[in-house]
Design an enzyme around this catalytic site. Structure first.
Site, short mmCIF file in Angstrom:
data_model
loop_
_atom_site.label_atom_id
_atom_site.label_comp_id
_atom_site.label_asym_id
_atom_site.label_seq_id
_atom_site.Cartn_x
_atom_site.Cartn_y
_atom_site.Cartn_z
N SER A 240 52.87 66.02 -4.68
CA SER A 240 54.13 65.30 -4.62
C SER A 240 54.94 65.62 -5.87
CB SER A 240 53.85 63.79 -4.55
OG SER A 240 55.01 63.07 -4.91
N GLY B 197 57.61 50.85 -5.40
CA GLY B 197 57.33 49.44 -5.67
C GLY B 197 58.59 48.59 -5.77
N SER B 198 59.70 49.08 -5.19
CA SER B 198 60.96 48.35 -5.32
C SER B 198 61.24 47.48 -4.10
CB SER B 198 62.11 49.34 -5.50
OG SER B 198 62.22 50.13 -4.32
N SER C 138 56.25 53.03 0.93
CA SER C 138 54.97 53.33 1.58
C SER C 138 55.14 53.55 3.09
CB SER C 138 53.92 52.27 1.28
OG SER C 138 54.37 51.01 1.66
N GLU D 28 48.21 50.58 6.95
CA GLU D 28 48.55 49.58 5.94
C GLU D 28 47.54 48.42 5.97
OE1 GLU D 28 50.72 49.24 2.94
OE2 GLU D 28 51.98 50.36 4.32
N ASP E 196 58.48 47.06 8.44
CA ASP E 196 58.86 48.21 7.61
C ASP E 196 58.69 49.52 8.37
OD1 ASP E 196 59.08 46.21 5.79
OD2 ASP E 196 57.37 46.83 4.57
N TYR F 205 50.84 38.44 -1.42
CA TYR F 205 51.35 38.64 -0.06
C TYR F 205 50.28 38.18 0.95
CZ TYR F 205 53.34 40.95 4.02
OH TYR F 205 53.86 41.20 5.27
C1 GLA Z 1 56.71 43.57 3.21
C2 GLA Z 1 55.85 43.80 4.44
C3 GLA Z 1 56.61 43.47 5.72
C4 GLA Z 1 57.28 42.09 5.64
C5 GLA Z 1 58.03 41.92 4.32
C6 GLA Z 1 58.53 40.51 4.12
O1 GLA Z 1 57.77 44.49 3.17
O2 GLA Z 1 55.37 45.13 4.50
O3 GLA Z 1 55.74 43.57 6.82
O4 GLA Z 1 56.36 41.07 5.83
O5 GLA Z 1 57.23 42.26 3.20
O6 GLA Z 1 59.49 40.19 5.07
#
Ligand code: GLA
Length: 383
Positions: free
Chosen positions: A66, A120-121, A126, A158, A170, A220
């Site tokens: 990368s 990481g923002s 990812s 994930e 995402d 999370y």
């Molecule tokens: C991260 C997770 C998503 C979602 C958001 C919060 O981005 O990967 O699946 O839960 O947080 O909305």
């Protein structure tokens, strides 16, 4: 970016790249911490993203390099692999495991990645790297997966390989994004509508707090568990599959079952945030941007007070925005605990906004935030 990546590919692998692919990152306009509770979310793809150049090799390995990370690695192409600590290449390796698991034949390839999504923002770097890998392999080896299958595959990586119990938003957003459109996605049924985003006299500003997301993954997963606890308690009286089946009225009838204040707060956020997405979709369709902005502020407040995933950096940005007359709405976006906020900013005030926000932010936080104006972009492509 394509020709720079091709040049670098040649430099690193001493041969021409055979194909180049791109996949965007995303912002979520509204509907936060809703996807794993089966409700509505409203993300869109941005024009920042991940580029991937590939070419076949004859040594039966997948080699990963990368331009963003120094670490490189290579794995055998005919077997599954363990996760390698916190190595960036775990994302593509996870995708390869999924494809091998599915009994598909894929053979040795050299990979070179390059991205401009700040890591990481909270802009889904990812998901972008997962989907660009899955999309490229699917195309290159004619594997025959449809886009939704690639999304589900990336989510499994994930959840099961990386260990983050995230929802589907995402991966879905980066795979299904379309220029100038938001995706209104029902995370339970996976039915979705593309909605025109006409911001009129406003632009979408992204503000990166540059706060490192320490412990973000474990916090999370803790939120996911708290929602499951709320669901279990409510199910003593009603039969729910997920929290977002509840309207605010129905929730009020049964919320006495949740006696722990923290769990009650988490569930209250989820139910009300889901309602806000319905209202926001209506507001966007009707061109009522001020109402949309109001809902963004309300969303942030709830993520701060009830869901407790904001933080001083994100709050400082949103606090500045709420006192700045050319912004009509702002909120944190993504998982939180740092990362990015978004704001609806009046056109023509980009520089003024950046200057004043920078002063305010540096004064409170001690270092500057990064501010971009973003377009809503397309999903994955072969370039
Ligand atoms: C991260 C997770 C998503 C979602 C958001 C919060 O981005 O990967 O699946 O839960 O947080 O909305």
């Amino acid at each position: 970016m394509k020709s720079k990546l091709e040049d670098k590919f040649k430099e690193q692998y001493l041969k021409e790249a055979d194909a180049v692919y791109f996949t965007p990152g995303r912002v979520n306009l509204i509907g936060e911490h809703i996807d794993y509770n089966g409700g509505l979310v409203m993300p869109c793809a941005v024009t920042l993203g991940t580029w991937l150049a590939i070419a076949p090799n004859s040594d039966g390995k997948f080699k990963f390099k990368s331009l963003n990370f120094e670490a490189e690695t290579a794995v055998e192409s005919n077997q599954k692999h363990e996760k390698d600590g916190s190595l960036w290449a775990n994302y593509p390796i996870g995708i390869i495991n999924e494809i091998i698991n599915d009994g598909k034949e894929i053979s040795g390839l050299d990979f070179l990645y390059s991205g401009n999504i700040p890591i990481g923002s909270g802009l889904s770097s990812s998901a972008s790297i997962e989907i660009v890998t899955a999309f490229a392999l699917n195309d290159y080896f004619n594997l025959g997966y449809d886009k939704l299958e690639l999304v589900k595959m990336a989510k499994r990586v994930e959840n099961d390989f990386i260990g983050l119990n995230s929802g589907i938003m995402d991966q879905f957003a980066v795979a299904f994004g379309e220029k100038d459109k938001a995706i209104v996605l029902d995370c339970e049924t996976l039915k979705y509508k593309m909605v025109d985003v006409d911001l009129g006299n406003y632009v979408l500003a992204i503000i990166n707090t540059k706060k490192p997301r320490e412990l973000a993954d474990s916090k999370y997963n803790e939120r996911v568990e708290e929602c499951q606890t709320a669901l279990k308690l409510l199910n003593e009286e009603i039969q729910l599959h997920n929290l977002c089946e509840l309207t605010a009225e129905k929730f009020a009838l049964h919320s006495h079952l949740i006696t722990d204040e923290t769990i009650l707060n988490r569930a209250t956020h989820v139910v009300k945030e889901n309602d806000r997405v319905h209202l926001a979709a209506k507001a966007l369709n009707a061109g009522e941007l001020k109402e949309f902005g109001r809902l963004m502020y309300a969303s942030h407040q709830s993520l701060k007070d009830l869901y407790e995933v904001s933080g001083i950096e994100l709050d400082t940005v949103v606090e500045f925005c709420s006192g700045y007359e050319h912004v009509i709405g702002a909120r944190m976006t993504g998982a939180g605990f740092g990362g990015c906020a978004i704001a609806l900013l009046e056109k023509g005030f980009e520089e003024d906004f950046a200057k004043h926000l920078t002063d305010y932010y540096v004064h409170k936080i001690g270092y500057p935030a990064e501010i971009y104006v973003s377009d809503i972009g397309n999903g994955p492509v072969k370039l």
